[in-house]
Design a protein around this motif. Structure first.
Motif, PDB file in Angstrom:
ATOM      1  N   TYR A  76       0.934  -1.196  -0.078  1.00 49.46           N
ATOM      2  CA  TYR A  76      -0.016  -0.170   0.065  1.00 49.46           C
ATOM      3  C   TYR A  76       0.961   1.131   0.114  1.00 49.46           C
ATOM      4  CZ  TYR A  76      -4.073   2.942   1.081  1.00 49.46           C
ATOM      5  OH  TYR A  76      -4.859   4.196   0.925  1.00 49.46           O
ATOM      6  N   LYS A  77       1.880   1.356   0.797  1.00 47.20           N
ATOM      7  CA  LYS A  77       2.757   2.194   0.835  1.00 47.20           C
ATOM      8  C   LYS A  77       3.220   2.616  -0.631  1.00 47.20           C
ATOM      9  CE  LYS A  77       5.897   4.202   3.992  1.00 47.20           C
ATOM     10  NZ  LYS A  77       5.234   4.658   5.126  1.00 47.20           N
ATOM     11  N   GLU A  78       3.957   1.565  -1.103  1.00 53.50           N
ATOM     12  CA  GLU A  78       4.544   1.640  -2.514  1.00 53.50           C
ATOM     13  C   GLU A  78       3.454   2.346  -3.386  1.00 53.50           C
ATOM     14  OE1 GLU A  78       6.657  -0.926  -5.799  1.00 53.50           O
ATOM     15  OE2 GLU A  78       6.684  -1.778  -4.057  1.00 53.50           O
ATOM     16  N   LEU A  79       2.442   1.733  -3.364  1.00 53.22           N
ATOM     17  CA  LEU A  79       1.257   2.096  -4.328  1.00 53.22           C
ATOM     18  C   LEU A  79       0.879   3.748  -4.067  1.00 53.22           C
ATOM     19  CD1 LEU A  79      -0.916   1.519  -6.331  1.00 53.22           C
ATOM     20  CD2 LEU A  79      -2.531   0.774  -4.432  1.00 53.22           C
ATOM     21  N   GLU A  80       0.870   4.332  -2.966  1.00 49.65           N
ATOM     22  CA  GLU A  80       0.906   5.535  -2.462  1.00 49.65           C
ATOM     23  C   GLU A  80       1.989   6.391  -3.262  1.00 49.65           C
ATOM     24  OE1 GLU A  80       0.650   5.700   1.814  1.00 49.65           O
ATOM     25  OE2 GLU A  80      -1.576   6.001   1.434  1.00 49.65           O
ATOM     26  N   SER A  81       3.081   5.943  -2.916  1.00 50.69           N
ATOM     27  CA  SER A  81       4.122   6.670  -3.699  1.00 50.69           C
ATOM     28  C   SER A  81       4.248   6.502  -5.178  1.00 50.69           C
ATOM     29  CB  SER A  81       5.503   5.509  -3.173  1.00 50.69           C
ATOM     30  OG  SER A  81       6.651   6.562  -3.911  1.00 50.69           O
ATOM     31  N   ILE A  82       3.754   5.687  -5.787  1.00 49.97           N
ATOM     32  CA  ILE A  82       3.405   5.674  -7.426  1.00 49.97           C
ATOM     33  C   ILE A  82       2.270   6.701  -7.684  1.00 49.97           C
ATOM     34  CG2 ILE A  82       2.542   4.233  -9.162  1.00 49.97           C
ATOM     35  CD1 ILE A  82       4.046   1.900  -7.861  1.00 49.97           C
ATOM     36  N   VAL A  83       1.287   6.460  -6.714  1.00 48.48           N
ATOM     37  CA  VAL A  83       0.124   7.661  -6.986  1.00 48.48           C
ATOM     38  C   VAL A  83       0.705   8.797  -7.151  1.00 48.48           C
ATOM     39  CG1 VAL A  83      -1.973   8.559  -6.496  1.00 48.48           C
ATOM     40  CG2 VAL A  83      -1.657   6.191  -6.739  1.00 48.48           C
ATOM     41  N   GLY A 138       3.299  14.271 -12.507  1.00 46.43           N
ATOM     42  CA  GLY A 138       3.246  14.461 -14.014  1.00 46.43           C
ATOM     43  C   GLY A 138       4.776  14.803 -14.497  1.00 46.43           C
ATOM     44  N   GLU A 139       5.977  14.482 -13.462  1.00 46.55           N
ATOM     45  CA  GLU A 139       7.348  14.575 -13.897  1.00 46.55           C
ATOM     46  C   GLU A 139       8.050  13.741 -14.692  1.00 46.55           C
ATOM     47  OE1 GLU A 139       8.745  16.186 -10.317  1.00 46.55           O
ATOM     48  OE2 GLU A 139       7.427  17.939 -10.266  1.00 46.55           O
ATOM     49  N   GLN A 140       7.274  12.651 -14.917  1.00 45.24           N
ATOM     50  CA  GLN A 140       8.054  11.402 -15.528  1.00 45.24           C
ATOM     51  C   GLN A 140       7.930  11.458 -16.877  1.00 45.24           C
ATOM     52  OE1 GLN A 140       8.249   7.900 -12.590  1.00 45.24           O
ATOM     53  NE2 GLN A 140       6.048   8.341 -12.932  1.00 45.24           N
ATOM     54  N   ASP A 141       8.878  10.622 -17.638  1.00 47.05           N
ATOM     55  CA  ASP A 141       8.656  10.228 -18.990  1.00 47.05           C
ATOM     56  C   ASP A 141       7.558   9.326 -19.312  1.00 47.05           C
ATOM     57  OD1 ASP A 141       9.872   7.953 -18.697  1.00 47.05           O
ATOM     58  OD2 ASP A 141      11.714   8.697 -19.602  1.00 47.05           O
ATOM     59  N   GLU A 184       7.572   6.284 -20.501  1.00 48.23           N
ATOM     60  CA  GLU A 184       7.898   4.947 -20.148  1.00 48.23           C
ATOM     61  C   GLU A 184       7.873   4.623 -18.906  1.00 48.23           C
ATOM     62  OE1 GLU A 184      11.858   2.538 -20.653  1.00 48.23           O
ATOM     63  OE2 GLU A 184      11.721   3.837 -22.340  1.00 48.23           O
ATOM     64  N   ASN A 185       8.546   5.653 -18.158  1.00 46.70           N
ATOM     65  CA  ASN A 185       8.468   5.530 -16.497  1.00 46.70           C
ATOM     66  C   ASN A 185       7.082   5.685 -16.038  1.00 46.70           C
ATOM     67  OD1 ASN A 185      11.199   5.166 -16.041  1.00 46.70           O
ATOM     68  ND2 ASN A 185      11.499   7.195 -15.965  1.00 46.70           N
ATOM     69  N   SER A 186       6.212   6.408 -16.677  1.00 46.04           N
ATOM     70  CA  SER A 186       4.920   6.470 -16.313  1.00 46.04           C
ATOM     71  C   SER A 186       3.756   5.104 -16.332  1.00 46.04           C
ATOM     72  CB  SER A 186       3.961   7.486 -16.952  1.00 46.04           C
ATOM     73  OG  SER A 186       4.416   8.922 -16.477  1.00 46.04           O
ATOM     74  N   LEU A 187       4.459   4.477 -17.577  1.00 45.18           N
ATOM     75  CA  LEU A 187       3.684   3.388 -17.986  1.00 45.18           C
ATOM     76  C   LEU A 187       4.266   2.135 -17.053  1.00 45.18           C
ATOM     77  CD1 LEU A 187       3.561   3.325 -21.914  1.00 45.18           C
ATOM     78  CD2 LEU A 187       1.570   3.501 -20.545  1.00 45.18           C
ATOM     79  N   SER A 188       5.264   2.053 -16.808  1.00 47.00           N
ATOM     80  CA  SER A 188       5.965   1.226 -15.814  1.00 47.00           C
ATOM     81  C   SER A 188       5.401   1.378 -14.397  1.00 47.00           C
ATOM     82  CB  SER A 188       7.432   1.249 -15.860  1.00 47.00           C
ATOM     83  OG  SER A 188       8.146   0.380 -14.727  1.00 47.00           O
ATOM     84  N   ASP A 189       5.349   2.424 -13.952  1.00 48.08           N
ATOM     85  CA  ASP A 189       4.648   2.823 -12.677  1.00 48.08           C
ATOM     86  C   ASP A 189       3.125   2.355 -12.737  1.00 48.08           C
ATOM     87  OD1 ASP A 189       6.659   3.572 -11.200  1.00 48.08           O
ATOM     88  OD2 ASP A 189       6.024   5.834 -11.297  1.00 48.08           O
ATOM     89  N   PHE A 190       2.414   2.657 -14.106  1.00 52.02           N
ATOM     90  CA  PHE A 190       0.902   2.108 -13.889  1.00 52.02           C
ATOM     91  C   PHE A 190       0.714   0.615 -13.852  1.00 52.02           C
ATOM     92  CE2 PHE A 190      -2.778   0.958 -16.314  1.00 52.02           C
ATOM     93  CZ  PHE A 190      -3.789   1.754 -15.593  1.00 52.02           C
ATOM     94  N   GLU A 191       1.733  -0.115 -14.427  1.00 48.44           N
ATOM     95  CA  GLU A 191       1.779  -1.500 -14.379  1.00 48.44           C
ATOM     96  C   GLU A 191       1.922  -1.694 -13.138  1.00 48.44           C
ATOM     97  OE1 GLU A 191       4.653  -2.527 -17.230  1.00 48.44           O
ATOM     98  OE2 GLU A 191       3.095  -2.470 -19.146  1.00 48.44           O
TER      99      GLU A 191
END
Length: 79
Positions: free
Chosen positions: A15-22, A28-31, A33-40
């Protein structure tokens, strides 16, 4: 982001990691590729957290007293 598989994490860490990803994605500072990786990763973590919560819900028992004054457990029934 961590290399651990989502199912290897306990609920609190997932849950903590999920919060960090959100938070990262909301900035919105990521490119792309990184956004897609975080989304997955976020989807995997969300599914894992949901699974852990569902399993915990199924294990919940309600303690009740029978006619003899003894305590028994009954399966938790969702309202």
């Amino acid at each position: 982001m961590t290399d651990k598989n989502a199912v290897d994490l306990d609920f609190e860490h997932a849950y903590k990691e999920l919060e960090s990803i959100v938070e990262r994605m909301e900035r919105g500072e990521q490119d792309l590729e990184n956004s897609l990786s975080d989304f997955e990763r976020g989807v995997a973590l969300m599914k894992h957290c949901h699974s852990v919560l569902k399993e915990a819900e199924q294990k919940v028992d309600v303690l009740v007293k029978d006619n003899n004054g003894l305590f028994n457990t009954e399966p938790f029934e969702e309202n």
